[in-house]
Write a protein that holds these residues in place. Structure first.
Motif, PDB file in Angstrom:
ATOM      1  N   LEU A 104      88.354  13.490  19.521  1.00 27.63           N
ATOM      2  CA  LEU A 104      89.481  12.902  20.254  1.00 27.63           C
ATOM      3  C   LEU A 104      90.457  12.368  19.225  1.00 27.63           C
ATOM      4  CD1 LEU A 104      90.807  11.956  22.943  1.00 27.63           C
ATOM      5  CD2 LEU A 104      89.598   9.778  22.623  1.00 27.63           C
ATOM      6  N   LEU A 105      91.680  12.855  19.259  1.00 26.14           N
ATOM      7  CA  LEU A 105      92.688  12.371  18.332  1.00 26.14           C
ATOM      8  C   LEU A 105      93.172  10.990  18.755  1.00 26.14           C
ATOM      9  CD1 LEU A 105      94.861  15.588  17.795  1.00 26.14           C
ATOM     10  CD2 LEU A 105      92.845  14.823  16.541  1.00 26.14           C
ATOM     11  N   PRO A 106      93.698  10.198  17.822  1.00 26.94           N
ATOM     12  CA  PRO A 106      94.205   8.867  18.178  1.00 26.94           C
ATOM     13  C   PRO A 106      95.328   8.959  19.208  1.00 26.94           C
ATOM     14  CG  PRO A 106      93.984   9.088  15.797  1.00 26.94           C
ATOM     15  CD  PRO A 106      93.779  10.456  16.364  1.00 26.94           C
ATOM     16  N   VAL A 107      95.266   8.083  20.181  1.00 22.05           N
ATOM     17  CA  VAL A 107      96.312   8.012  21.208  1.00 22.05           C
ATOM     18  C   VAL A 107      97.365   7.021  20.742  1.00 22.05           C
ATOM     19  CG1 VAL A 107      96.842   7.409  23.589  1.00 22.05           C
ATOM     20  CG2 VAL A 107      94.728   8.639  23.051  1.00 22.05           C
ATOM     21  N   GLY A 108      98.566   7.517  20.551  1.00 21.29           N
ATOM     22  CA  GLY A 108      99.648   6.693  20.028  1.00 21.29           C
ATOM     23  C   GLY A 108     100.408   7.468  18.970  1.00 21.29           C
ATOM     24  N   GLU A 109     100.949   6.770  18.007  1.00 15.30           N
ATOM     25  CA  GLU A 109     101.717   7.418  16.953  1.00 15.30           C
ATOM     26  C   GLU A 109     100.834   8.363  16.136  1.00 15.30           C
ATOM     27  OE1 GLU A 109     104.509   6.223  13.084  1.00 15.30           O
ATOM     28  OE2 GLU A 109     103.449   4.684  14.239  1.00 15.30           O
ATOM     29  N   TYR A 110     101.392   9.518  15.774  1.00 17.24           N
ATOM     30  CA  TYR A 110     100.658  10.496  14.969  1.00 17.24           C
ATOM     31  C   TYR A 110     100.780  10.076  13.507  1.00 17.24           C
ATOM     32  CZ  TYR A 110      98.697  15.052  13.750  1.00 17.24           C
ATOM     33  OH  TYR A 110      97.882  16.073  13.294  1.00 17.24           O
ATOM     34  N   ALA A 111      99.743   9.419  13.016  1.00 14.66           N
ATOM     35  CA  ALA A 111      99.779   8.857  11.666  1.00 14.66           C
ATOM     36  C   ALA A 111      99.712   9.943  10.600  1.00 14.66           C
ATOM     37  CB  ALA A 111      98.623   7.875  11.491  1.00 14.66           C
ATOM     38  N   ASP A 112     100.155   9.594   9.394  1.00 15.48           N
ATOM     39  CA  ASP A 112     100.218  10.557   8.299  1.00 15.48           C
ATOM     40  C   ASP A 112      98.842  11.093   7.911  1.00 15.48           C
ATOM     41  OD1 ASP A 112     102.950  10.224   8.213  1.00 15.48           O
ATOM     42  OD2 ASP A 112     102.887   8.726   6.601  1.00 15.48           O
ATOM     43  N   TRP A 113      97.797  10.280   8.068  1.00 16.41           N
ATOM     44  CA  TRP A 113      96.468  10.684   7.613  1.00 16.41           C
ATOM     45  C   TRP A 113      95.801  11.714   8.513  1.00 16.41           C
ATOM     46  CZ3 TRP A 113      92.625   9.970  11.112  1.00 16.41           C
ATOM     47  CH2 TRP A 113      92.833   8.997  12.096  1.00 16.41           C
TER      48      TRP A 113
END
Length: 239
Positions: free
Chosen positions: A110-119
């Motif tokens: 599951l990808l983080p929900v929110g801003e797509y961070a650089d990492w």
């Protein structure tokens, strides 16, 4: 076996949502089987490496499965998986491959929900090329809400990835377009309910979502989608 497959069931007691009683889970699985014709469930609790080890997660899952198995309604089949919450350095996790399904090749995440961070891009590449797993991206209906189009373009053309959407996505024109595009590219798209709150089980309507999809997708594509979900469940493909 007739009926639909839930590739993202969140009703495993002690592991997902608000349910702690396996008898309660049994009731809701029975309702989904009787009312929605969902008879195969892949339990997908979250694994968070920042809270526990893979070994501890698997032990908790084993105990939950053991409690549930004796209470399952007749005609219902359940498999037990788990999706890893994507975090920096997830690829370093010991025994991470034990969470893989489909012959041990695909890691549900599951990808983080929110801003797509650089990492995130870096960690996805590390999983693919250092850990050498293929990825099953779960809850893909969430990503268009938060991520810009250029990010979605990258995610939805990831090599050998499998994509899981909520059945409800079939009622959303913009999500139907993404699903239809993936199907045209011969990508595997799985469907699931993501249901984890008991009071939402009765309001869920698979047939309604499939019917709504006919306004945005070819019927042949919808049929292909349902068949591929059932095909993925077969022992030959899963184990």
């Amino acid at each position: 076996m007739k009926g639909y497959v839930d590739w993202n069931c969140r009703l495993l007691p002690h592991m997902c949502g608000q349910i702690s009683d396996p008898a309660e889970t049994s009731v809701y699985l029975g309702l989904l089987s009787e009312c929605q014709e969902i008879r195969r469930f892949c339990m997908m609790p979250d694994f968070d490496v920042q809270k526990e080890s893979v070994s501890m997660f698997l032990l908790r899952r084993f105990r939950a499965a053991k409690e549930l198995e004796t209470r399952l309604p007749r005609g219902i089949r359940v498999r037990y998986a788990g999706r890893a919450l994507l975090t920096p350095d997830l690829h370093r996790t010991e025994h991470l491959k034990k969470l893989c399904i489909f012959r041990g090749r695909y890691l549900p995440i599951l990808l983080p929900v929110g801003e797509y961070a650089d990492w995130i891009d870096l960690e996805l590449n590390r999983l693919l090329y250092k850990t050498r797993v293929k990825l099953l991206l779960t809850s893909c209906e969430l990503y268009p809400i938060f991520y810009p189009k250029e990010v979605l373009e990258r995610l939805f053309r990831m090599e050998n990835a499998i994509y899981q959407f909520n059945y409800k996505a079939l009622a959303e024109p913009s999500l139907c377009r993404w699903i239809d595009r993936l199907l045209r590219q011969n990508r595997t798209v799985l469907l699931g309910t993501s249901l984890e709150l008991p009071d939402k089980v009765r309001a869920y309507n698979v047939e309604e979502y499939l019917k709504a999809a006919e306004d945005h997708m070819y019927i042949t594509h919808i049929e292909t989608l349902c068949k591929s979900n059932a095909h993925a469940w077969s022992r030959r493909n899963y184990i």
